[in-house]
Design an enzyme around this catalytic site. Structure first.
Site, PDB file in Angstrom:
ATOM      1  CG  HIS A 139      42.648  11.257  98.090  1.00 47.65           C
ATOM      2  ND1 HIS A 139      43.632  11.763  98.910  1.00 47.65           N
ATOM      3  CD2 HIS A 139      43.062   9.993  97.772  1.00 47.65           C
ATOM      4  CE1 HIS A 139      44.578  10.867  99.079  1.00 47.65           C
ATOM      5  NE2 HIS A 139      44.260   9.781  98.398  1.00 47.65           N
ATOM      6  CD  GLU A 140      41.082   7.482  95.768  1.00 48.00           C
ATOM      7  OE1 GLU A 140      41.957   7.155  94.927  1.00 48.00           O
ATOM      8  OE2 GLU A 140      41.229   7.285  96.984  1.00 48.00           O
ATOM      9  CG  HIS A 196      45.607   8.783  93.710  1.00 50.89           C
ATOM     10  ND1 HIS A 196      46.929   9.050  93.999  1.00 50.89           N
ATOM     11  CD2 HIS A 196      44.986   8.612  94.915  1.00 50.89           C
ATOM     12  CE1 HIS A 196      47.106   9.043  95.319  1.00 50.89           C
ATOM     13  NE2 HIS A 196      45.944   8.795  95.885  1.00 50.89           N
TER      14      HIS A 196
END
Length: 418
Positions: free
Chosen positions: A18-19, A22
Site C-alpha cells: 500500500h505505502e 504512495h
C-alpha cells in the site's frame, strides 16, 4: 509461532505494498518523500536511501508515507535567528545549523534578516558584529541540522501542494490501487498453482467427519439438483446450503456418468454476519492459463463487491459495529486460516488486501479517500481549501479513527473470551 510469523509477514506485505504505491507515485511526481513507515509509534529500525527515511515502528496498526508539504515544514527561519551555514563545492549553502553551532567550527554564523527556502532559495543576513548585508544561495537539497539531526529542506516544487490535481490524486489513489493489484496477483498465483474453480458445482476435498462425508459424497461428484431444483453453478449450491443450517436437503449428484441420490444435513456455523450452513466440501479446480488470468480479475471484483455490500449494510445499521474486527480479531481469524493450509492463507491475504484498499478509499478524514475528497473539492472550487483547516479536519478524523480502533479492539478481545 507459525501464526505469529504468518501474521507479521501478511501485515507487513499488505502495508508495504500500500505505502509503496504512495511512495512510487510521489517520487514520479517529483515530491520529496521524507519517510516511508511501516507501523506507528517509536522507531524500531531505520535507514535512509535516496532522500527517504525507511522506518519500522512499534505499533502494527498501519503505515504512512510522509511527503513534504503535507505537514508544516520542520524549521522556519525568521528575522533575528542566529544560524550556522556551511557550503558545498558550488559555494551554495548545503547545511543550515539551527542549534549547537559550536559543534560545527567550520560554519559561518549569521543573523538572519530574510530567508526564502520555498521559491528563491536564498538566505540574507549579517555576520555577527558586521554591518555588511550578505546574500547566500541555498542548494535545493540542503539540510537543516537541529539537535545534530539532518532534515532535507523542501523547496515548493518538491512539496505536495505544488503538483497538479491529477498528480496529487494519483499519489493518494496509488496505495489502494496497489492493494487491488496485489489481490489480483495472489488470485492469479492461486489459479496457476492449484487451478481455477469450476463453474459447475463440482466437489473436491471432502472433509473428515463432516456432514458431506457422513452423507456419502465423493470427490468428483457434481451436484445437479437440490430439493427438486436444478443446480448448474457452485454459487447456487453453496447459497442453498448456507441458507439451510440443520435442515435435511435431498440432492442428486452425477458420479462417473450415473445419478446418485444423497441426503445431507448442513452443520450450523456462526459467522460475524449470522448463522450459515456448511457441509464440509471443497470446490473442484481445473487448470487453464486464460482461465487463470480471468480468475484473478473476476475473483477480485466479486470480493470487492461483497465487501462494499457489507460496508453499506454497516453504514445503514443492518450490521452492528460488533462485526468489525481490528488487529486482534484479524490475528484470531488468521490463526484459524493458517491451520487450514497455505493456499487458504494466500486467499485470506488477498481478501484482506482488497479490504484495506476499500477502507482507505472511504471518504473519511485522515484516510486516502478523505484526502482525495479534498482534492476533488479543490478541483470543483478552482482553489485549494485552507491548509490549516484541512489539517484540523484530518487531525480530528485521525483521533476518531484511533478511538474506533480502540472500540473494535476491545470487542475483539471480548469475543476471544466468550
Amino acid at each position: 509461532m507459525t501464526t505469529v510469523i504468518a501474521f507479521i509477514l501478511m501485515f507487513g506485505l499488505l502495508v508495504f505494498i500500500h505505502e509503496l504505491g504512495h511512495l512510487i507515485f510521489a517520487k514520479r511526481a517529483g515530491m520529496l518523500a521524507r519517510e516511508f513507515a511501516i507501523g506507528f509509534g517509536p522507531k524500531i529500525f531505520a535507514f535512509t536511501k535516496n532522500e527517504t527515511v525507511y522506518t519500522i515502528r512499534l505499533l502494527p496498526i498501519g503505515g504512512y508515507v510522509r511527503v513534504a508539504g503535507e505537514d508544516p515544514e520542520i524549521v522556519e527561519l525568521k528575522p533575528g535567528h542566529h544560524i550556522g551555514i556551511e557550503f558545498n563545492d558550488e559555494d551554495k549553502v548545503n547545511k543550515i545549523i539551527v542549534n549547537n553551532k559550536s559543534k560545527h567550527p567550520n560554519a559561518r554564523v549569521i543573523e538572519v534578516e530574510r530567508a526564502d527556502l520555498d521559491h528563491d532559495l536564498i538566505i540574507e543576513g549579517y555576520e555577527i558584529d558586521e554591518e555588511e548585508r550578505l546574500r547566500f544561495n541555498v542548494d535545493p537539497k540542503a539540510f537543516f541540522i537541529m539537535d545534530e539531526k539532518e532534515t532535507q529542506i523542501a523547496p515548493y516544487d518538491r512539496q505536495f501542494a505544488s503538483k497538479s490535481i491529477g498528480k496529487r490524486a494519483m499519489q493518494l489513489f496509488a496505495g489502494p490501487m496497489m492493494n487491488f493489484l496485489l489481490a489480483i496477483f495472489i488470485f492469479f498465483l492461486l489459479g496457476f498453482i492449484q487451478g481455477v474453480p469450476t463453474e459447475e458445482a463440482m466437489l473436491d476435498g471432502i472433509q473428515p467427519d463432516s456432514p458431506a462425508e457422513e452423507a456419502g459424497f465423493q470427490s468428483g461428484d457434481e451436484v445437479i439438483e437440490v430439493e427438486g431444483n436444478s443446480i448448474s453453478t457452485w454459487e447456487e449450491f453453496t447459497e442453498i446450503v448456507q441458507e439451510n443450517p440443520e435442515e435435511s436437503l435431498s440432492m442428486k449428484v452425477e458420479r462417473e456418468g450415473e445419478i446418485v441420490d444423497i441426503t445431507v444435513v448442513p452443520r450450523e456455523y456462526e459467522t460475524p454476519a449470522g448463522t450459515i450452513g456448511q457441509v464440509g466440501v471443497g470446490h473442484a479446480f481445473e487448470k487453464s492459463f486464460g482461465g487463470t488470468i480471468q480468475y484473478g480479475i473476476t475473483k477480485t471484483y466479486e470480493i470487492t463487491k461483497l465487501i462494499l455490500t457489507n460496508l453499506g449494510m454497516l453504514v445503514t445499521g443492518q450490521l452492528p459495529i460488533e462485526t468489525l474486527s481490528g488487529p486482534v480479531g484479524i490475528y484470531d481469524a488468521t490463526d484459524r486460516v493458517v491451520q487450514t493450509g497455505f493456499m487458504n492463507f494466500l486467499m485470506w491475504t488477498a481478501i484482506l488486501s482488497i479490504n484495506l484498499g476499500i477502507v482507505n478509499l472511504v471518504p473519511l478524514p485522515a484516510l486516502d479517500g478523505g484526502r482525495l475528497l479534498f482534492v476533488g473539492v479543490e478541483a470543483v472550487r478552482g482553489k485549494p481549501i485552507d491548509p490549516q483547516k484541512e489539517g484540523i479536519v484530518h487531525f480530528i478524523g485521525f483521533a476518531l479513527l484511533m478511538l474506533l480502533m480502540i472500540v473494535v479492539t476491545w470487542n475483539d478481545i471480548q469475543r476471544l473470551f466468550l
